[in-house]
Design a protein around this motif. Structure first.
Motif, PDB file in Angstrom:
ATOM      1  N   GLN A  53       0.827  -1.215   0.000  1.00 27.55           N
ATOM      2  CA  GLN A  53       0.000   0.000   0.000  1.00 27.55           C
ATOM      3  C   GLN A  53       0.857   1.259   0.000  1.00 27.55           C
ATOM      4  N   MET A  54       2.042   1.155   0.598  1.00 25.04           N
ATOM      5  CA  MET A  54       2.944   2.303   0.651  1.00 25.04           C
ATOM      6  C   MET A  54       3.399   2.719  -0.737  1.00 25.04           C
ATOM      7  N   LYS A  55       3.512   1.721  -1.651  1.00 25.34           N
ATOM      8  CA  LYS A  55       3.905   2.056  -3.014  1.00 25.34           C
ATOM      9  C   LYS A  55       2.864   2.940  -3.688  1.00 25.34           C
ATOM     10  N   MET A  56       1.596   2.697  -3.363  1.00 23.71           N
ATOM     11  CA  MET A  56       0.537   3.546  -3.899  1.00 23.71           C
ATOM     12  C   MET A  56       0.583   4.937  -3.276  1.00 23.71           C
ATOM     13  N   MET A  57       0.901   4.987  -1.989  1.00 24.80           N
ATOM     14  CA  MET A  57       0.939   6.263  -1.283  1.00 24.80           C
ATOM     15  C   MET A  57       2.053   7.176  -1.803  1.00 24.80           C
ATOM     16  N   GLN A  58       3.173   6.572  -2.213  1.00 25.90           N
ATOM     17  CA  GLN A  58       4.318   7.402  -2.579  1.00 25.90           C
ATOM     18  C   GLN A  58       4.023   8.254  -3.809  1.00 25.90           C
ATOM     19  N   TRP A  59       3.166   7.756  -4.704  1.00 24.00           N
ATOM     20  CA  TRP A  59       2.820   8.567  -5.867  1.00 24.00           C
ATOM     21  C   TRP A  59       2.043   9.815  -5.445  1.00 24.00           C
ATOM     22  N   MET A  60       1.180   9.666  -4.461  1.00 22.50           N
ATOM     23  CA  MET A  60       0.459  10.822  -3.943  1.00 22.50           C
ATOM     24  C   MET A  60       1.425  11.807  -3.289  1.00 22.50           C
ATOM     25  N   MET A  61       2.420  11.269  -2.571  1.00 22.31           N
ATOM     26  CA  MET A  61       3.405  12.127  -1.907  1.00 22.31           C
ATOM     27  C   MET A  61       4.240  12.896  -2.916  1.00 22.31           C
ATOM     28  N   TYR A  62       4.478  12.297  -4.089  1.00 19.87           N
ATOM     29  CA  TYR A  62       5.230  12.998  -5.130  1.00 19.87           C
ATOM     30  C   TYR A  62       4.367  14.005  -5.882  1.00 19.87           C
ATOM     31  N   LEU A  63       3.075  13.737  -5.964  1.00 17.24           N
ATOM     32  CA  LEU A  63       2.179  14.648  -6.672  1.00 17.24           C
ATOM     33  C   LEU A  63       1.908  15.916  -5.865  1.00 17.24           C
ATOM     34  N   MET A  64       1.943  15.810  -4.544  1.00 18.12           N
ATOM     35  CA  MET A  64       1.651  16.978  -3.703  1.00 18.12           C
ATOM     36  C   MET A  64       2.596  18.146  -3.966  1.00 18.12           C
ATOM     37  N   PRO A  65       3.922  17.941  -4.048  1.00 14.29           N
ATOM     38  CA  PRO A  65       4.802  19.075  -4.373  1.00 14.29           C
ATOM     39  C   PRO A  65       4.485  19.709  -5.720  1.00 14.29           C
ATOM     40  N   LEU A  66       4.050  18.876  -6.682  1.00 15.70           N
ATOM     41  CA  LEU A  66       3.662  19.432  -7.980  1.00 15.70           C
ATOM     42  C   LEU A  66       2.430  20.317  -7.836  1.00 15.70           C
ATOM     43  N   MET A  67       1.463  19.868  -7.039  1.00 14.58           N
ATOM     44  CA  MET A  67       0.283  20.696  -6.773  1.00 14.58           C
ATOM     45  C   MET A  67       0.680  21.988  -6.048  1.00 14.58           C
ATOM     46  N   PHE A  68       1.612  21.862  -5.097  1.00 14.50           N
ATOM     47  CA  PHE A  68       2.074  23.047  -4.375  1.00 14.50           C
ATOM     48  C   PHE A  68       2.733  24.051  -5.323  1.00 14.50           C
ATOM     49  N   PHE A  69       3.441  23.554  -6.336  1.00 15.82           N
ATOM     50  CA  PHE A  69       4.096  24.461  -7.280  1.00 15.82           C
ATOM     51  C   PHE A  69       3.063  25.336  -7.981  1.00 15.82           C
ATOM     52  N   PHE A  70       2.006  24.717  -8.502  1.00 16.42           N
ATOM     53  CA  PHE A  70       0.981  25.492  -9.203  1.00 16.42           C
ATOM     54  C   PHE A  70       0.258  26.442  -8.248  1.00 16.42           C
ATOM     55  N   MET A  71       0.172  26.060  -7.000  1.00 18.95           N
ATOM     56  CA  MET A  71      -0.537  26.877  -6.015  1.00 18.95           C
ATOM     57  C   MET A  71       0.314  28.030  -5.500  1.00 18.95           C
ATOM     58  N   PHE A  72       1.612  27.779  -5.259  1.00 21.50           N
ATOM     59  CA  PHE A  72       2.443  28.743  -4.546  1.00 21.50           C
ATOM     60  C   PHE A  72       3.354  29.577  -5.447  1.00 21.50           C
ATOM     61  N   ASN A  73       3.314  29.367  -6.753  1.00 16.04           N
ATOM     62  CA  ASN A  73       4.208  30.124  -7.634  1.00 16.04           C
ATOM     63  C   ASN A  73       3.926  31.618  -7.573  1.00 16.04           C
ATOM     64  N   ASP A  74       2.675  31.987  -7.299  1.00 18.48           N
ATOM     65  CA  ASP A  74       2.295  33.407  -7.198  1.00 18.48           C
ATOM     66  C   ASP A  74       2.423  33.940  -5.778  1.00 18.48           C
ATOM     67  N   TYR A  75       2.671  33.061  -4.800  1.00 15.64           N
ATOM     68  CA  TYR A  75       2.637  33.483  -3.407  1.00 15.64           C
ATOM     69  C   TYR A  75       3.917  34.215  -2.994  1.00 15.64           C
ATOM     70  N   ALA A  76       3.833  34.834  -1.819  1.00 10.86           N
ATOM     71  CA  ALA A  76       4.940  35.633  -1.300  1.00 10.86           C
ATOM     72  C   ALA A  76       6.188  34.776  -1.136  1.00 10.86           C
ATOM     73  N   SER A  77       7.338  35.333  -1.531  1.00 10.14           N
ATOM     74  CA  SER A  77       8.593  34.603  -1.379  1.00 10.14           C
ATOM     75  C   SER A  77       8.887  34.335   0.093  1.00 10.14           C
ATOM     76  N   GLY A  78       8.427  35.213   0.982  1.00 16.80           N
ATOM     77  CA  GLY A  78       8.625  34.996   2.414  1.00 16.80           C
ATOM     78  C   GLY A  78       7.934  33.738   2.901  1.00 16.80           C
ATOM     79  N   LEU A  79       6.734  33.462   2.370  1.00 20.81           N
ATOM     80  CA  LEU A  79       6.011  32.254   2.763  1.00 20.81           C
ATOM     81  C   LEU A  79       6.707  31.012   2.216  1.00 20.81           C
ATOM     82  N   ASN A  80       7.085  31.042   0.940  1.00 21.36           N
ATOM     83  CA  ASN A  80       7.798  29.903   0.349  1.00 21.36           C
ATOM     84  C   ASN A  80       9.136  29.666   1.051  1.00 21.36           C
ATOM     85  N   PHE A  81       9.807  30.763   1.417  1.00 22.74           N
ATOM     86  CA  PHE A  81      11.082  30.637   2.110  1.00 22.74           C
ATOM     87  C   PHE A  81      10.899  30.015   3.487  1.00 22.74           C
ATOM     88  N   TYR A  82       9.835  30.409   4.193  1.00 21.36           N
ATOM     89  CA  TYR A  82       9.545  29.813   5.497  1.00 21.36           C
ATOM     90  C   TYR A  82       9.308  28.306   5.358  1.00 21.36           C
TER      91      TYR A  82
END
Length: 627
Positions: A529-558
């Motif tokens: 089951q962990m093998k299935m979970m790891q794909w979700m864990m890798y997809l989350m940073p990709l989702m964060f990229f689309f979400m946080f690219n416009d956000y404050a550099s201070g927040l991303n830096f934190y």
């Protein structure tokens, strides 16, 4: 061109001609389409006629109102519009003699996006406050009147509009030491023109919200027409959609034309009466504006002139402590809670920011540190506070890791899918005997999530970060582009933010480290089951990229340095944990609990009891089905 080529062209032409002939509309279809077009034209013409009629009626109404005003205030309908100055060391206000309203506001000590040392909150034609007085036979619109100035100093100003009957309207301004200016509007010698029950004056406040920061999309999220309901919390009009004349069916304490870091706030002494109407109209990117705001409302009015219609206005920064102090500075007996203009998140998250983050942030800032250093120190402090729980959680995971061989041995006979319940029960029994809680490893995420969400709400609203640079980041309150392009790409925008990339890469590396640690403690089917979970864990940073690219550099830096320190803590704990000693401790506990189930850990015992109960219910259902 040979014979075959010619024949091929002829056949192609024949096919195209035949296809066109076959698909041409019938006579009935042509007539139906003509009828449809005729109906649509009629509807369109009627709509245009109605629109022209509405525009004409509106113009006629305005002309009639102006004629009413002309009849009484003809001496004040001509003149020269001048700008009178009110100023202190915080703000400079320009008051127009035509209309008697604050026409310009400049907040001192805050740079604008072009680099000027002072920020223009709004200029002429961008904001207007208009009184509409409805008499028995005449209407008075202050926006049409020229006022005569007197008593003009840096902090005071009196404006007077003379009426033909000897009466007048006076507007007095008094600027305080900070960002509040008091305005009093009073009528003199005009009580006879109003009805005896006329106790409220209509007001219309309009304004365009300037784009003050580099990032249009990010800033636009925080630009809202905000209000505070009487005896309740503040709220705001939908910030993403076009809203026209949204009715407010309750009394209001104050209204604010808000952008990300600055606000214009109107606070009447009396309440803003129910049934006010608020409008918020998003503006196009590149226009220089975020929203157009319109507020139509009523407030207290005394036609005798004995009591003025009194209003306090705030033109300044969305600074939590500054806004909180307005309660004491305001001359009205109101619980304003204007600090809610600094959005701190949902209730639980708001408590963290309200009673911890703000005070720690202000304390660190008072030492004169660079804001980037403040974010690093704040991260270290939060990590130090949560370290005992994180360590406890890590040790729980480490115990499960060293017990993995024993779990594999104890559950190897339960490999069939139908034995999953028995396998789980065997694992829980073993955990119970060794005194291990299988849920202990979940704590790091549960511990960090409220803090991450709290910072998600705090950093974008921290005006202290505005314009502050650190390392390669020119402004911690907006994005830090390493590449920019002219066109907008869906979900990405027109730039690539370096801190967002660092945050997402760090997130992937931290996820890999966490999954490796969890994999070391997984047994049998859990590892699959962990093998299935790891794909979700890798997809989350990709989702964060689309979400946080416009956000404050201070927040991303934190987030980046928070993940860095989390990984460092995990690495140190892994290196300093002796698996052999830990297993020996567990074996000693196992011997102690082997013949005494009552001493097993409470959570594990409860889970085991639930598993046994579920198994008994399953067996009972099977027996009933056999009968």
């Amino acid at each position: 061109m040979n014979k075959n080529t010619i024949i091929g062209f002829i056949l192609m032409a024949a096919v195209l001609f035949g296809f066109s002939w076959y698909n041409q509309p019938s006579e009935e279809q042509i007539n139906a389409q003509r009828k449809k077009d005729s109906i649509e034209n009629v509807i369109k013409q009627k709509a245009e006629q109605q629109q022209r009629a509405k525009a004409a009626a509106k113009q006629a109404q305005a002309q009639a109102a102006l004629a009413d005003t002309t009849a009484l205030f003809h001496p004040a309908l001509t003149g020269k519009n001048s700008l009178m100055t009110l100023k202190n060391d915080k703000v400079v206000l320009k008051v127009a003699t035509k209309g008697g309203h604050v026409a310009e506001a400049k907040v001192l000590g805050f740079k604008d996006k072009s680099g000027d040392k002072d920020l223009t909150l709004f200029a002429q034609t961008e904001q207007c406050l208009n009184f509409l007085l409805a008499g028995k036979e005449t209407n008075i619109i202050t926006a049409d009147l020229y006022f005569t100035p007197s008593n003009a100093t840096d902090s005071t100003l009196t404006l007077t509009a003379e009426a033909g009957n000897g009466g007048s309207i006076t507007i007095d301004y008094r600027l305080g030491k900070n960002y509040l200016v008091n305005m009093k509007m009073r009528v003199n010698g005009l009580s006879g023109i109003f009805a005896p029950n006329y106790k409220q004056v209509d007001m219309e406040w309009t304004g365009k919200c300037r784009q003050q920061e580099k990032g249009y999309t990010f800033e636009n999220r925080y630009a809202t027409l905000t209000y505070k309901e009487k005896n309740d919390d503040s709220d705001y009009v939908n910030e993403t959609e076009k809203v026209i004349d949204e009715p407010m069916e309750f009394a209001i304490d104050w209204l604010a034309f808000k952008d990300q870091f600055f606000s214009s706030v109107l606070i009447p002494k009396g309440d803003i009466a129910p049934d006010s109407k608020l409008s918020s109209i998003p503006q196009e990117k590149g226009s220089g504006y975020l929203k157009q705001y319109i507020a139509k409302f009523k407030t207290d009015f005394d036609p005798t002139g004995a009591q003025p219609t009194e209003i306090e206005m705030y033109f300044g920064p969305n600074d939590f402590q500054v806004l909180k102090a307005v309660d004491d500075e305001c001359s009205f007996d109101k619980d304003l809670d204007m600090q809610t203009l600094v959005y701190l998140g949902w209730p639980i998250v708001r408590l963290i920011n309200r009673w911890f983050t703000i005070y720690v942030f202000d304390w660190l800032t008072s030492w004169g540190f660079n804001m980037g250093i403040v974010l690093i120190l704040l991260t270290l402090l939060l990590k130090a506070i949560t370290f005992p729980l994180v360590k406890k959680s890590y040790m729980s995971s480490a115990k499960m890791r060293v017990l993995k061989p024993k779990l594999d041995e104890a559950t190897k006979q339960y490999n069939k899918p139908e034995d999953a319940m028995m396998k789980q029960q065997a694992m829980m029994q073993l955990y119970a005997k060794y005194g291990v809680s299988p849920l202990g490893g979940c704590l790091p995420m549960l511990i960090q999530m409220p803090i991450w969400v709290a910072m998600f709400n705090f950093v974008p609203n921290a005006i202290q970060l505005r314009g502050e640079s650190f390392l390669w980041m020119d402004d911690l309150s907006t994005y830090d582009p390493i590449v920019e392009w002219g066109t907008n790409i869906w979900m990405i925008g027109d730039h690539l933010s370096l801190t967002c990339v660092l945050f997402c890469v760090a997130n992937i590396l931290y996820s890999m480290m966490s999954m490796r640690q969890q994999k070391d403690q997984m047994v049998g089917q859990q590892a699959e089951q962990m093998k299935m979970m790891q794909w979700m864990m890798y997809l989350m940073p990709l989702m964060f990229f689309f979400m946080f690219n416009d956000y404050a550099s201070g927040l991303n830096f934190y987030y980046f340095i928070s993940l860095f320190f989390s990984a460092a803590i995990m690495w140190v704990l892994r290196k300093t944990t002796n698996d052999e000693k830990l297993l020996a401790i567990l074996e000693a506990r196992y011997k102690e609990n082997k013949d005494n189930p009552k001493k097993q850990s409470g959570l594990a015992a409860r889970l085991e009891a639930m598993q046994k109960q579920a198994e008994e219910m399953r067996k009972l259902r099977e027996q009933q089905m056999r009968k």
